[in-house]
Design a protein around this motif. Structure first.
Motif, short mmCIF file in Angstrom:
data_model
loop_
_atom_site.label_atom_id
_atom_site.label_comp_id
_atom_site.label_asym_id
_atom_site.label_seq_id
_atom_site.Cartn_x
_atom_site.Cartn_y
_atom_site.Cartn_z
N ASN A 51 -47.78 -14.43 -23.54
CA ASN A 51 -46.56 -13.67 -23.27
C ASN A 51 -46.11 -12.81 -24.44
O ASN A 51 -45.00 -12.29 -24.44
CB ASN A 51 -45.42 -14.61 -22.87
CG ASN A 51 -45.55 -15.10 -21.45
OD1 ASN A 51 -46.47 -14.69 -20.75
ND2 ASN A 51 -44.66 -15.96 -21.02
N ILE A 52 -46.96 -12.67 -25.46
CA ILE A 52 -46.67 -11.74 -26.54
C ILE A 52 -47.35 -10.43 -26.16
O ILE A 52 -48.58 -10.35 -26.13
CB ILE A 52 -47.21 -12.25 -27.89
CG1 ILE A 52 -46.79 -13.71 -28.12
CG2 ILE A 52 -46.72 -11.35 -29.02
CD1 ILE A 52 -45.32 -13.95 -28.23
N CYS A 141 -44.98 -25.43 -21.69
CA CYS A 141 -44.37 -24.14 -21.36
C CYS A 141 -45.14 -23.44 -20.26
O CYS A 141 -46.01 -22.61 -20.53
CB CYS A 141 -44.30 -23.25 -22.60
SG CYS A 141 -43.46 -21.68 -22.28
N PRO A 142 -44.82 -23.72 -19.00
CA PRO A 142 -45.51 -23.02 -17.91
C PRO A 142 -45.22 -21.52 -17.87
O PRO A 142 -46.01 -20.76 -17.31
CB PRO A 142 -44.98 -23.71 -16.65
CG PRO A 142 -43.69 -24.32 -17.05
CD PRO A 142 -43.85 -24.71 -18.49
N ILE A 143 -44.11 -21.09 -18.46
CA ILE A 143 -43.86 -19.65 -18.54
C ILE A 143 -44.92 -18.99 -19.42
O ILE A 143 -45.38 -17.89 -19.15
CB ILE A 143 -42.44 -19.39 -19.09
CG1 ILE A 143 -41.38 -19.88 -18.10
CG2 ILE A 143 -42.24 -17.89 -19.36
CD1 ILE A 143 -39.96 -19.72 -18.59
N CYS A 144 -45.33 -19.70 -20.49
CA CYS A 144 -46.31 -19.14 -21.42
C CYS A 144 -47.73 -19.15 -20.86
O CYS A 144 -48.49 -18.21 -21.06
CB CYS A 144 -46.31 -19.93 -22.74
SG CYS A 144 -44.74 -19.89 -23.62
N GLY A 277 -33.51 -18.04 -31.80
CA GLY A 277 -34.64 -18.85 -31.34
C GLY A 277 -34.22 -19.96 -30.40
O GLY A 277 -33.18 -19.91 -29.73
N ASP A 278 -35.05 -21.00 -30.34
CA ASP A 278 -34.86 -22.09 -29.38
C ASP A 278 -33.53 -22.82 -29.55
O ASP A 278 -33.07 -23.50 -28.62
CB ASP A 278 -36.00 -23.12 -29.50
CG ASP A 278 -37.32 -22.58 -29.02
OD1 ASP A 278 -37.34 -21.47 -28.45
OD2 ASP A 278 -38.35 -23.25 -29.21
N GLN A 285 -38.33 -18.73 -25.46
CA GLN A 285 -39.54 -17.93 -25.54
C GLN A 285 -39.59 -17.24 -26.90
O GLN A 285 -38.55 -16.87 -27.46
CB GLN A 285 -39.56 -16.86 -24.44
CG GLN A 285 -39.77 -17.43 -23.04
CD GLN A 285 -41.22 -17.79 -22.80
OE1 GLN A 285 -42.07 -16.94 -22.60
NE2 GLN A 285 -41.51 -19.07 -22.82
N ILE A 286 -40.80 -17.06 -27.43
CA ILE A 286 -40.94 -16.45 -28.74
C ILE A 286 -40.35 -15.05 -28.76
O ILE A 286 -39.63 -14.68 -29.70
CB ILE A 286 -42.43 -16.43 -29.17
CG1 ILE A 286 -42.86 -17.84 -29.55
CG2 ILE A 286 -42.66 -15.46 -30.32
CD1 ILE A 286 -44.32 -17.97 -29.90
#
Length: 315
Positions: A51-52, A141-144, A277-278, A285-286
């Protein structure tokens, strides 16, 4: 630095992606700052993030951190190994108490502070497999990386509302074969939750895990209730422990889980204290943490010479 009455523009607490991005912006703004890093960033656990946007093949968390540090070297940025164990607020400055890795103590004075201390995933209690998330045996992290797990057999280790939400998210987005594992804890479902799980065909196994089979450094089978369950991917959705104690000690507003609440400039309810950040309530997310850093650093640069509300003439 800062122990002799010298006041920095900013103290950055934490050397993960958010902290290092804050440092990059402040370095390019020619501000005087220090990064204090305990060396335990959550990002280091990421095997590969897709996701970057500029890394088409994905990039590991460790590589992200290494590249960010290398980038900062050209600006002569100081990163001090250690932990900020205390933070005090005075009318014109913050004073951070820093413990280095050898146990030595020092104090840092800074006009502003950015907390980028992040969070820690709660590890699942799996037999004979400590630190499964940190070792990459269980993903978080399923988004990642959920896209890479599409159409596979997925287990979500969780209980409670958060776990239900993550199981449904994976089932409606990536796979029609999702099982919710509660590790022996009973799952209390209201009618709406039960309907959501049934709608997305999420299976539920409430029995405790008896043993695991390992194969090629991955968990290949989970034994529960005398039966073997095989999954391609395991995710943990047990929640986070937010490293927000420093902010909370100063009275910063936070939600019930400890995540900090910030304004549009990523400033907490304590003037001059920012978070990125978190540790901030919202999407972990980064790229979001980097966005927090950009907002906080730019606001700090534009207001650094201005007094805070605790100082004469402040607002």
């Amino acid at each position: 630095m800062g122990s002799n009455g010298d006041i920095l523009d900013c103290l950055i607490v934490g050397g993960g992606p958010a902290g290092l991005t804050t440092a990059l912006y402040l370095a390019r703004f020619k501000r005087r700052f220090l990064v204090v890093d305990s060396g335990t960033p959550r990002a280091a656990w990421i095997p590969t993030s897709h996701n970057i946007p500029v890394f088409a093949e994905g990039i590991s968390g460790k590589d992200i951190l290494a590249r960010a540090r290398t980038n900062l070297e050209q600006y002569g940025t100081a990163i001090q190994a250690g932990r900020v164990t205390g933070l005090r607020k005075q009318p014109d400055r913050f004073i951070g108490v820093v413990e280095d890795n050898d146990g030595g103590m020092s104090q840092i004075s800074a006009r502003r502070v950015v907390l980028a201390t992040g969070s820690v995933d709660i590890e699942p209690d799996l037999p004979d497999v400590p630190n499964a998330i940190q070792r990459g045996l269980v993903r978080y992290c399923p988004i990642c990386d959920g896209y890479e797990s599409r159409d596979r057999k997925i287990a979500v280790i969780a209980y409670g509302t958060h776990g239900i939400g993550e199981a449904v998210f994976i089932a409606r987005t990536y796979s029609r074969d999702v099982t919710l594992l509660t590790l022996g804890q009973p799952l209390e479902l209201n009618p709406e939750q039960r309907t959501r799980l049934e709608e997305h065909q999420v299976k539920i196994v409430e029995m405790p895990v008896e043993s695991l089979d390992m194969e090629d450094d991955r968990i290949s089978a989970v034994h529960m209730g005398g039966k073997e369950h095989r999954f391609d991917v395991l995710y943990s959705a047990l929640g986070l422990k937010y490293r927000s104690d420093l902010a909370i000690s100063l009275g910063a507003e936070h939600d019930k889980s400890g995540a900090l609440i910030v304004d549009s400039h990523c400033q907490t309810t304590v003037k001059g204290l920012y978070a990125a950040g978190d540790i901030v309530r919202g999407l972990d997310q980064i790229v979001v943490g980097m966005g927090h850093a950009a907002l906080a650093a730019t606001h700090i640069h534009n207001h650094c010479e201005l007094p805070t509300e605790d100082e004469p003439g402040g607002a």
